[in-house]
Design a protein around this motif. Structure first.
Motif, short mmCIF file in Angstrom:
data_model
loop_
_atom_site.label_atom_id
_atom_site.label_comp_id
_atom_site.label_asym_id
_atom_site.label_seq_id
_atom_site.Cartn_x
_atom_site.Cartn_y
_atom_site.Cartn_z
N GLY A 453 0.82 -1.21 0.00
CA GLY A 453 0.00 0.00 0.00
C GLY A 453 0.85 1.25 0.00
N ASN A 454 0.24 2.38 0.38
CA ASN A 454 0.99 3.62 0.56
C ASN A 454 0.24 4.51 1.55
OD1 ASN A 454 -1.04 5.14 -0.84
ND2 ASN A 454 -0.09 4.59 -2.80
N PHE A 455 0.71 5.74 1.71
CA PHE A 455 0.19 6.62 2.75
C PHE A 455 -0.85 7.62 2.22
CE2 PHE A 455 3.92 4.77 4.42
CZ PHE A 455 3.90 4.87 5.80
N ALA A 456 -1.28 7.44 0.98
CA ALA A 456 -2.18 8.41 0.36
C ALA A 456 -3.52 8.52 1.08
CB ALA A 456 -2.41 8.06 -1.11
N ALA A 457 -4.02 7.42 1.63
CA ALA A 457 -5.35 7.40 2.23
C ALA A 457 -5.39 8.01 3.63
CB ALA A 457 -5.88 5.97 2.27
N LEU A 458 -4.26 8.32 4.21
CA LEU A 458 -4.25 8.86 5.56
C LEU A 458 -4.77 10.30 5.59
CD1 LEU A 458 -0.85 7.59 7.04
CD2 LEU A 458 -3.06 6.43 6.92
N PRO A 459 -5.39 10.72 6.68
CA PRO A 459 -5.82 12.12 6.80
C PRO A 459 -4.64 13.07 6.75
CG PRO A 459 -6.80 10.74 8.52
CD PRO A 459 -5.75 9.91 7.86
N ASP A 460 -4.87 14.30 6.30
CA ASP A 460 -3.78 15.27 6.21
C ASP A 460 -3.10 15.50 7.55
OD1 ASP A 460 -4.20 15.57 3.53
OD2 ASP A 460 -5.19 17.52 3.65
N ALA A 461 -3.90 15.54 8.62
CA ALA A 461 -3.30 15.74 9.95
C ALA A 461 -2.33 14.61 10.29
CB ALA A 461 -4.40 15.84 11.01
N ALA A 462 -2.68 13.38 9.91
CA ALA A 462 -1.80 12.25 10.16
C ALA A 462 -0.50 12.38 9.37
CB ALA A 462 -2.51 10.94 9.80
N LYS A 463 -0.60 12.88 8.14
CA LYS A 463 0.60 13.05 7.32
C LYS A 463 1.54 14.10 7.91
CE LYS A 463 -1.95 11.76 3.15
NZ LYS A 463 -2.67 12.26 1.97
N TRP A 464 0.99 15.18 8.44
CA TRP A 464 1.83 16.20 9.07
C TRP A 464 2.50 15.64 10.33
CZ3 TRP A 464 3.52 20.33 6.71
CH2 TRP A 464 2.76 20.90 5.69
N MET A 465 1.76 14.83 11.07
CA MET A 465 2.35 14.21 12.27
C MET A 465 3.49 13.28 11.88
SD MET A 465 -1.10 13.39 14.46
CE MET A 465 -0.20 12.55 15.74
N LEU A 466 3.29 12.53 10.80
CA LEU A 466 4.33 11.61 10.35
C LEU A 466 5.55 12.38 9.83
CD1 LEU A 466 2.16 8.88 8.58
CD2 LEU A 466 3.47 8.62 10.69
N CYS A 467 5.31 13.54 9.21
CA CYS A 467 6.43 14.39 8.78
C CYS A 467 7.29 14.80 9.97
CB CYS A 467 5.91 15.65 8.07
SG CYS A 467 5.32 15.38 6.39
N ILE A 468 6.64 15.19 11.06
CA ILE A 468 7.37 15.54 12.27
C ILE A 468 8.15 14.33 12.78
CG2 ILE A 468 7.13 16.25 14.68
CD1 ILE A 468 4.67 17.88 13.81
N GLY A 469 7.51 13.17 12.76
CA GLY A 469 8.18 11.95 13.20
C GLY A 469 9.40 11.62 12.35
N MET A 470 9.27 11.76 11.02
CA MET A 470 10.41 11.48 10.13
C MET A 470 11.56 12.42 10.40
SD MET A 470 8.71 10.43 6.44
CE MET A 470 7.39 11.66 6.37
N LEU A 471 11.27 13.71 10.57
CA LEU A 471 12.32 14.69 10.83
C LEU A 471 12.98 14.45 12.18
CD1 LEU A 471 10.56 17.88 9.44
CD2 LEU A 471 12.62 16.83 8.52
N MET A 472 12.18 14.15 13.18
CA MET A 472 12.75 13.89 14.51
C MET A 472 13.63 12.65 14.49
SD MET A 472 9.70 14.86 17.20
CE MET A 472 10.79 14.59 18.60
#
Length: 491
Positions: A453-472
């Motif tokens: 699969g991929n991350f396209a179906a996730l809510p936008d808020a979840a994607k921003w949270m994951l962006c923070i997680g990736m950077l951290m």
């Protein structure tokens, strides 16, 4: 203008902004590569890169003009800010071609894709990658390749200097080695860059000779050496599942990306067995061999031919451990044991000084050393036991760094997983999504964000949270957390 000058001097933001502008200029130069390719092809995506170039150069030029004449010498506090802001700013501007270009991604999706690329995580929101222009595919590969060399420099030069997460252990090692082998400390970065480029070219030629078309060989070589994991197809490396030679070549180059690059330079210069003598490398190789044999045997018992079981197990295990994130098959369908193994492997990562993410092998090894010593103290309460790693004494500073990083790593995963669950995601998606983001692995588990699969179906808020997680995760967590403390901002 006088007020602006006073602001720059009082906040110390001037040198940071100027260096960020220089980095944007480098990013603009790299954008020229896909732009030229698209112009040659006559593809309309060329306009996306023209617009992106204009915005990037305009912002960089304005900042350079405002900060003209400033001294670029940085204090430790400014280094913390620059380290974090460089990844944030570059990710923001790198998203522009995917907003202006054919994917026409939303802001959330474009930033997610660029953060995933530059942190070499490899998670994607794109569907129909096969049909994207070669320019966009090349840009995705370039972002990961540049992020990979940036990660090596950060891990070797910046994080040990900032004494982050136990990385101080490798500052002394690097400086001692550089004094003996290279005439200047700056030669380390240059030598590593040459090795990184050389291995990338070797990967390109190997993939091409093994049957990839030339363009695919270029992009996959960049994402293999950076352990980024972006592929040119929705099926990732599944399109080469019938070509075991390509899969084994990918195993080799992903493993190269997961090893300490200073050891490659030492190997070239001294012609010695420096790589095998390194305790990190031995630990990583033992882990890979044991888990590959275990999983291949498990699948063989379940009826899969031995050759196929061994190839698929080796490829996907190396991909996850080195945090590359390629997938040649949907390993979540291999059975409960396989799912459990891949979940645990998500946290491991490669070696310090590599392009891999995760916790890094050395922290697990130091944890085992500490555990063994603690057990000895329970038996011999008055005993004094030396704690050594790679032939060096483990100082209290290093041990504190390892404990602090490990604690905050799992706290970050737990908090992020809880936040994702608040977005309505199921437990498997939330937990594996948080783990794969902070460890910079790429695919998670489950039907939504699993290897199929991929991350396209996730809510936008979840994607921003994951962006923070990736950077951290990429910045070793403590580099970011220290910016949130009041003590850091006190004069």
């Amino acid at each position: 203008m006088p007020r602006l000058t006073l602001f720059r001097r009082s906040t110390g933001a001037g040198p940071v902004l100027r260096i960020l502008a220089i980095l944007l200029l480098v990013l603009a130069v790299i954008m020229l590569m896909p732009l030229v390719l698209l112009l040659i092809e006559g593809n309309s995506d060329a306009r996306a890169f023209v617009y992106s170039e204009a915005v990037t150069l305009g912002c960089a030029g304005l900042v350079l003009l405002v900060t003209n004449g400033l001294d670029l010498e940085l204090r430790p506090r400014q280094m913390f800010i620059l380290t974090t802001m460089s990844w944030v700013v570059l990710s923001a501007f790198a998203s522009l071609p995917m907003i202006f270009g054919a994917p026409h991604l939303s802001l959330s999706d474009a930033v997610f894709e660029s953060v995933s690329a530059i942190t070499t995580t490899g998670s994607t929101v794109l569907v129909g990658i096969d049909n994207l222009s070669d320019g966009i595919k090349l840009w995705r590969g370039l972002m990961q390749w540049v992020g990979g060399i940036g990660i090596i420099v950060m891990a070797i030069a910046i994080l040990p200097f900032l004494q982050v997460g136990g990385m101080r252990l490798f500052q002394t090692e690097s400086s001692d080695w550089s004094d003996k082998v290279l005439p200047r400390a700056g030669g380390i970065a240059k030598a590593i860059g040459v090795v990184y480029l050389g291995l990338s070219v070797a990967a390109m030629l190997s993939y091409w000779l093994a049957g990839m078309r030339p363009f695919d060989a270029i992009v996959h070589a960049m994402s293999s050496m950076s352990t980024g994991g972006f592929a040119n197809y929705d099926a990732s490396f599944g399109v080469y599942a019938d070509k075991p030679l390509i899969l084994w070549l990918a195993v080799f180059y992903m493993l190269c990306g997961g090893l300490p690059f200073v050891l490659f330079v030492r190997l070239v210069r001294e012609r010695s067995g420096a790589i095998w003598r390194d305790q990190q490398v031995r630990g990583l190789l033992v882990l890979l061999v044991v888990t590959t044999v275990l999983l291949a045997g498990y699948r063989f018992i379940r009826g899969v031919p031995l050759g196929e079981a061994l190839t698929q197990a080796a490829f996907n295990i190396v991909s996850v451990v080195t945090t590359t994130g390629y997938a040649s098959d949907d390993y979540t369908l291999w059975g409960p044991l396989a799912v459990g193994i891949f979940f645990y492997l998500t946290f491991v990562g490669g070696c310090s000084g590599s392009t891999s993410g995760g916790m890094k092998v050395f922290r697990f090894q130091i944890g085992i050393i500490m555990l063994v010593n603690q057990l000895r103290h329970l038996v011999h309460s008055n005993g004094v036991f030396a704690q050594r790693y790679n032939g060096r004494m483990l100082t209290d500073e290093v041990i504190r760094g390892v404990i602090a990083f490990s604690f905050f790593f799992f706290i970050t995963v737990a908090v992020l997983a809880l936040g994702l669950s608040l977005m309505g995601l199921d437990l498997i998606t939330s937990l594996s999504g948080a783990a794969t983001a902070v460890a910079n692995v790429g695919p998670g588990l489950g039907d939504t964000i699993g290897p199929a699969g991929n991350f396209a179906a996730l809510p936008d808020a979840a994607k921003w949270m994951l962006c923070i997680g990736m950077l951290m995760g990429r910045l070793e967590i403590l580099t970011v957390l220290v910016l949130l403390t009041p003590t850091f901002w006190r004069k």
